[in-house]
Design a protein around this motif. Sequence first.
Motif, PDB file in Angstrom:
ATOM      1  N   ILE A 142      10.514  58.502 132.054  1.00 63.34           N
ATOM      2  CA  ILE A 142       9.732  57.421 132.652  1.00 63.34           C
ATOM      3  C   ILE A 142       9.148  57.927 133.965  1.00 63.34           C
ATOM      4  CG2 ILE A 142       9.786  55.079 133.574  1.00 63.34           C
ATOM      5  CD1 ILE A 142      12.197  54.544 131.820  1.00 63.34           C
ATOM      6  N   ASP A 143       7.834  57.836 134.076  1.00 70.17           N
ATOM      7  CA  ASP A 143       7.137  58.200 135.311  1.00 70.17           C
ATOM      8  C   ASP A 143       7.182  56.988 136.236  1.00 70.17           C
ATOM      9  OD1 ASP A 143       5.460  58.927 137.342  1.00 70.17           O
ATOM     10  OD2 ASP A 143       3.765  59.489 136.067  1.00 70.17           O
ATOM     11  N   LEU A 144       8.107  56.989 137.188  1.00 73.70           N
ATOM     12  CA  LEU A 144       8.312  55.828 138.035  1.00 73.70           C
ATOM     13  C   LEU A 144       7.090  55.503 138.882  1.00 73.70           C
ATOM     14  CD1 LEU A 144      11.993  56.413 139.252  1.00 73.70           C
ATOM     15  CD2 LEU A 144      11.183  55.055 137.323  1.00 73.70           C
TER      16      LEU A 144
ATOM     17  N   PRO B 251      15.039  61.020 140.413  1.00 77.56           N
ATOM     18  CA  PRO B 251      13.811  61.821 140.411  1.00 77.56           C
ATOM     19  C   PRO B 251      12.585  60.959 140.148  1.00 77.56           C
ATOM     20  CG  PRO B 251      14.910  62.035 138.311  1.00 77.56           C
ATOM     21  CD  PRO B 251      15.792  61.159 139.151  1.00 77.56           C
ATOM     22  N   ALA B 252      11.418  61.524 140.415  1.00 80.67           N
ATOM     23  CA  ALA B 252      10.171  60.806 140.129  1.00 80.67           C
ATOM     24  C   ALA B 252      10.007  60.577 138.642  1.00 80.67           C
ATOM     25  CB  ALA B 252       8.980  61.584 140.685  1.00 80.67           C
ATOM     26  N   MET B 253      10.485  61.530 137.830  1.00 76.45           N
ATOM     27  CA  MET B 253      10.495  61.365 136.378  1.00 76.45           C
ATOM     28  C   MET B 253      11.932  61.109 135.957  1.00 76.45           C
ATOM     29  SD  MET B 253       7.437  61.579 135.030  1.00 76.45           S
ATOM     30  CE  MET B 253       7.777  61.986 133.320  1.00 76.45           C
ATOM     31  N   ALA B 254      12.263  59.847 135.738  1.00 75.64           N
ATOM     32  CA  ALA B 254      13.623  59.494 135.356  1.00 75.64           C
ATOM     33  C   ALA B 254      13.783  59.621 133.843  1.00 75.64           C
ATOM     34  CB  ALA B 254      13.940  58.069 135.800  1.00 75.64           C
TER      35      ALA B 254
ATOM     36  N   LYS C 186       5.359  56.725 120.400  1.00 67.34           N
ATOM     37  CA  LYS C 186       4.836  57.856 121.173  1.00 67.34           C
ATOM     38  C   LYS C 186       3.671  57.419 122.050  1.00 67.34           C
ATOM     39  CE  LYS C 186       6.420  61.333 117.888  1.00 67.34           C
ATOM     40  NZ  LYS C 186       6.058  62.449 116.987  1.00 67.34           N
ATOM     41  N   GLN C 187       3.763  56.179 122.545  1.00 67.78           N
ATOM     42  CA  GLN C 187       2.736  55.636 123.415  1.00 67.78           C
ATOM     43  C   GLN C 187       2.894  56.175 124.832  1.00 67.78           C
ATOM     44  OE1 GLN C 187       2.429  51.197 122.660  1.00 67.78           O
ATOM     45  NE2 GLN C 187       4.348  51.657 121.630  1.00 67.78           N
ATOM     46  N   ASN C 188       1.798  56.124 125.572  1.00 66.81           N
ATOM     47  CA  ASN C 188       1.854  56.516 126.980  1.00 66.81           C
ATOM     48  C   ASN C 188       2.373  55.378 127.855  1.00 66.81           C
ATOM     49  OD1 ASN C 188       0.841  59.128 126.572  1.00 66.81           O
ATOM     50  ND2 ASN C 188      -1.268  58.375 126.551  1.00 66.81           N
TER      51      ASN C 188
ATOM     52  N   LYS D 271       7.274  59.018 128.174  1.00 69.39           N
ATOM     53  CA  LYS D 271       7.090  60.163 127.297  1.00 69.39           C
ATOM     54  C   LYS D 271       8.382  60.333 126.519  1.00 69.39           C
ATOM     55  CE  LYS D 271       6.175  65.136 127.185  1.00 69.39           C
ATOM     56  NZ  LYS D 271       5.962  66.371 127.989  1.00 69.39           N
ATOM     57  N   SER D 272       8.271  60.244 125.188  1.00 66.87           N
ATOM     58  CA  SER D 272       9.457  60.341 124.352  1.00 66.87           C
ATOM     59  C   SER D 272       9.269  61.431 123.313  1.00 66.87           C
ATOM     60  CB  SER D 272       9.743  59.009 123.646  1.00 66.87           C
ATOM     61  OG  SER D 272      10.823  59.142 122.738  1.00 66.87           O
TER      62      SER D 272
END
Length: 536
Positions: A518-520, A362-365, A465-467, A432-433
């Motif tokens: 993760i936003d690939l 997915p795009a967000m893994a 909690k960093q971007n 994003k965690s």
Amino acid sequence: MAIRVERGIRQALPDGTALTLDLWLPEQIRCAPLIVRTPYSRGLHPIARPLDALRMMDEGIPLVIQDVRGRGSSEGDFSPFLREPSDTIDTLAWVSQQPWAIGPPAMAGPSYSGFLQYQALSARTPTLSAICPQFAPLDLYLDWAYRQGVFELGTAKWWHLQAIALTQSTRVPGSPDAPRIRQMVDDLVHTGYRNMSHLGAPADALAPTYRQWVDHLDRDAYWNKHTRSPMRGWRPSKPVPALITAGWFDVFLRGSIRAYHALREANHRPRLIIGPWAHVSTLGSYPNQSFGAQASADAIDLSGLHAQFLLAASSAEELSGPEVRAFLMGRNTWLELDEWPPGPAQSVDVNLSDCRGTPTTPAMATLRLDPDHLVPSVGGATLMPGAYANHEVGPVDCERILTHPNCLILRLPRQATARAFVGPISLTLCVKSSSDLADIHASLVQVRSGGRSSLIVDGAVLVGKQNYVVIDLADTAVVPDSAAMVLLVLSASSFPRYAPSPQLRSADGKTEAVPTEIDLANSWLTITQITDDKRF
């Protein structure tokens, strides 16, 4: 060639403590003395790895090998790193006053001994003519204990058990602690890493710094007290020449590279040699891969290069030859360079959305830490059992992570791997965690035809909690096989090399699965490449 060796010489420190040293004197002295201060017993110190003591004698270089305070035959209590700066300064002053010292002494030695040289340089002692740190950390927190906030469990626990607790237990003849700790070392590979917060009795009392490292998760006053490095913007009144030896698969590679840049900026005239080597192992051959006949230290006469450097430093002469010698893996040849990384280098960004994963990626893994199915560590720049025999270190086969269900695997586009990787490689991730305790581990893996794989570089980072987070995957010099795939492997654990952060911080030893997204499309791999030099 006549050599005089005097063993067991006692050097009295200002506080009354006596340190023990061995002196090697050549028949004809042509150079200022060379000092190696070691915590690993001067009688067993691997001076022939990577330097050859007989070669130093042949070149007329007196050699002093000393047990540090509280180790070997030296008196006092051993407190790793803490008392070393003042003891080193006293030793340099004592050696410089001896009748066989024809000038201010130089220092050499690997690992711990190399770190002591950076400490001495930071102290700006006037009785230091040159340093030759080999496979050495520049900063204890950044290079030894934590990798971008992730505890180096494998290296830290093995070193404290094997190199500190076990050898301390043997200082007392007939001590019942020695066989118990020896059994703990033997058990380490199978079960010993599961208990991450301490070593266990009786080793904890003999190596208390392990628990201190675990307790000091962040860079705080503890680490600042133990680390003195030439990285803080000062300029020396007199440059001290430095010859740094490093390995592409050495656990302290990052420290060696940073030391080179820091000393260059401070006008210390550093030289840098980087081979396809692991920690204090200079063969350039591994069970899974050999880098050819030119890969060893003997092939480039590493001892001879050190002798030339020391003779030039002793006589204040300008040293000829390249500033950097770096081994180019894949071509299996040595490069002679004016600087590192070599110019003109350029950074190439590879967007992770352009990397081919599985059809369902997915795009967000999502990466998930599963405490019952931790992703195993495979090779890389580590210091764990087997490292000195080049097992479980370096370019090992990566099948265990390539087939692990908790790993995300992305294939780099062919155009990104058509040229040599020469310089630093980093990975920038948009994340994003749900927890400030999550880790991300990344490995760059080459898979050749037939399925044989080998690790190129790797790294880890504590996400918080960093971007955005940036993982330093280290420097390298490698030409990927033209028929090979280069894969990026991401996971939330790499055990036992690294401690899963939630386990490390949990009082009751329990963990929970921690998802990290993760936003690939907004993440990328940065590779350093050179496009207009035929050598690459």
